[in-house]
Design a protein around this motif. Structure first.
Motif, short mmCIF file in Angstrom:
data_model
loop_
_atom_site.label_atom_id
_atom_site.label_comp_id
_atom_site.label_asym_id
_atom_site.label_seq_id
_atom_site.Cartn_x
_atom_site.Cartn_y
_atom_site.Cartn_z
N THR A 75 11.87 43.39 19.30
CA THR A 75 13.12 43.57 20.06
C THR A 75 13.72 42.22 20.45
OG1 THR A 75 11.79 43.85 22.06
CG2 THR A 75 12.52 45.85 20.95
N THR A 76 12.88 41.25 20.75
CA THR A 76 13.36 39.91 21.07
C THR A 76 13.96 39.25 19.85
OG1 THR A 76 11.64 39.68 22.75
CG2 THR A 76 12.65 37.65 21.96
N VAL A 77 13.26 39.32 18.73
CA VAL A 77 13.76 38.73 17.48
C VAL A 77 15.06 39.40 17.08
CG1 VAL A 77 13.23 38.35 15.05
CG2 VAL A 77 11.42 38.11 16.75
N GLN A 78 15.11 40.71 17.20
CA GLN A 78 16.29 41.47 16.83
C GLN A 78 17.49 41.09 17.69
OE1 GLN A 78 16.04 45.74 17.58
NE2 GLN A 78 16.65 46.10 15.46
N SER A 79 17.27 40.93 19.00
CA SER A 79 18.39 40.59 19.88
C SER A 79 18.91 39.18 19.59
CB SER A 79 18.01 40.74 21.35
OG SER A 79 17.01 39.81 21.71
N TYR A 80 18.02 38.23 19.30
CA TYR A 80 18.47 36.89 18.91
C TYR A 80 19.26 36.95 17.60
CZ TYR A 80 16.09 34.00 22.38
OH TYR A 80 15.71 33.38 23.55
N PHE A 81 18.78 37.72 16.64
CA PHE A 81 19.48 37.84 15.37
C PHE A 81 20.89 38.39 15.56
CE2 PHE A 81 20.74 40.57 11.80
CZ PHE A 81 20.88 39.61 10.83
N TYR A 82 21.01 39.48 16.32
CA TYR A 82 22.33 40.09 16.53
C TYR A 82 23.26 39.16 17.31
CZ TYR A 82 20.48 44.51 14.79
OH TYR A 82 19.93 45.50 14.01
N GLU A 83 22.71 38.45 18.29
CA GLU A 83 23.53 37.50 19.06
C GLU A 83 24.02 36.37 18.17
OE1 GLU A 83 22.95 34.20 22.59
OE2 GLU A 83 21.59 35.92 22.55
N TRP A 84 23.11 35.79 17.38
CA TRP A 84 23.48 34.68 16.51
C TRP A 84 24.45 35.13 15.42
CZ3 TRP A 84 17.82 32.56 15.86
CH2 TRP A 84 17.44 31.94 17.06
N ARG A 85 24.29 36.34 14.92
CA ARG A 85 25.20 36.86 13.91
C ARG A 85 26.58 37.05 14.51
NH1 ARG A 85 24.38 42.74 11.52
NH2 ARG A 85 25.03 43.13 13.64
N ALA A 86 26.65 37.60 15.73
CA ALA A 86 27.93 37.84 16.39
C ALA A 86 28.67 36.54 16.71
CB ALA A 86 27.72 38.65 17.65
N THR A 87 27.93 35.50 17.03
CA THR A 87 28.57 34.21 17.38
C THR A 87 28.88 33.36 16.16
OG1 THR A 87 26.42 33.14 17.73
CG2 THR A 87 27.49 34.13 19.66
N GLY A 88 28.47 33.82 14.97
CA GLY A 88 28.78 33.08 13.75
C GLY A 88 27.79 31.97 13.44
N LEU A 89 26.65 31.98 14.10
CA LEU A 89 25.66 30.91 13.87
C LEU A 89 25.17 30.90 12.44
CD1 LEU A 89 23.94 28.68 15.26
CD2 LEU A 89 22.18 30.42 15.54
N TRP A 90 25.03 32.08 11.83
CA TRP A 90 24.51 32.16 10.46
C TRP A 90 25.59 32.01 9.42
CZ3 TRP A 90 19.82 31.02 10.68
CH2 TRP A 90 18.99 31.53 11.67
N GLY A 91 26.83 31.74 9.81
CA GLY A 91 27.93 31.58 8.85
C GLY A 91 27.90 30.28 8.18
#
Length: 91
Positions: A75-91
């Protein structure tokens, strides 16, 4: 096999996965990750382990819930992933 625990409560794994970051790769990625927040509780999760968990999922194709328990809670890993995806970090 003995597990080592850091003062922050995260577990350090003596066994490494093939998908884990090397020190050199971590040195390139870590400056791009967000720093600690100014308000709220201090971060207790090791971001390197979060990235290692994300790489493990991407490499193996396993489900969130099937992640090995060596990593932070899914759940921690998932929340970081969704947060980083939403902020465009993985773009």
């Amino acid at each position: 096999m003995k597990r080592l625990t850091s003062p922050y409560g995260c577990r350090h794994r003596p066994v490494r996965y093939a998908s884990d970051l090397t020190d050199r790769e971590w040195g390139l990625i870590s400056p791009c990750l967000p720093g600690p927040r100014r308000l709220g509780r201090p971060r207790s999760t090791d971001l390197r382990e979060v990235v290692n968990a994300l790489l493990y999922i991407a490499t193996t194709g396993c489900q969130w819930r099937m992640m090995p328990r060596d990593f932070p809670p899914f759940t921690t890993v998932q929340s970081y992933f969704y947060e980083w995806r939403a902020t465009g970090l993985w773009g």
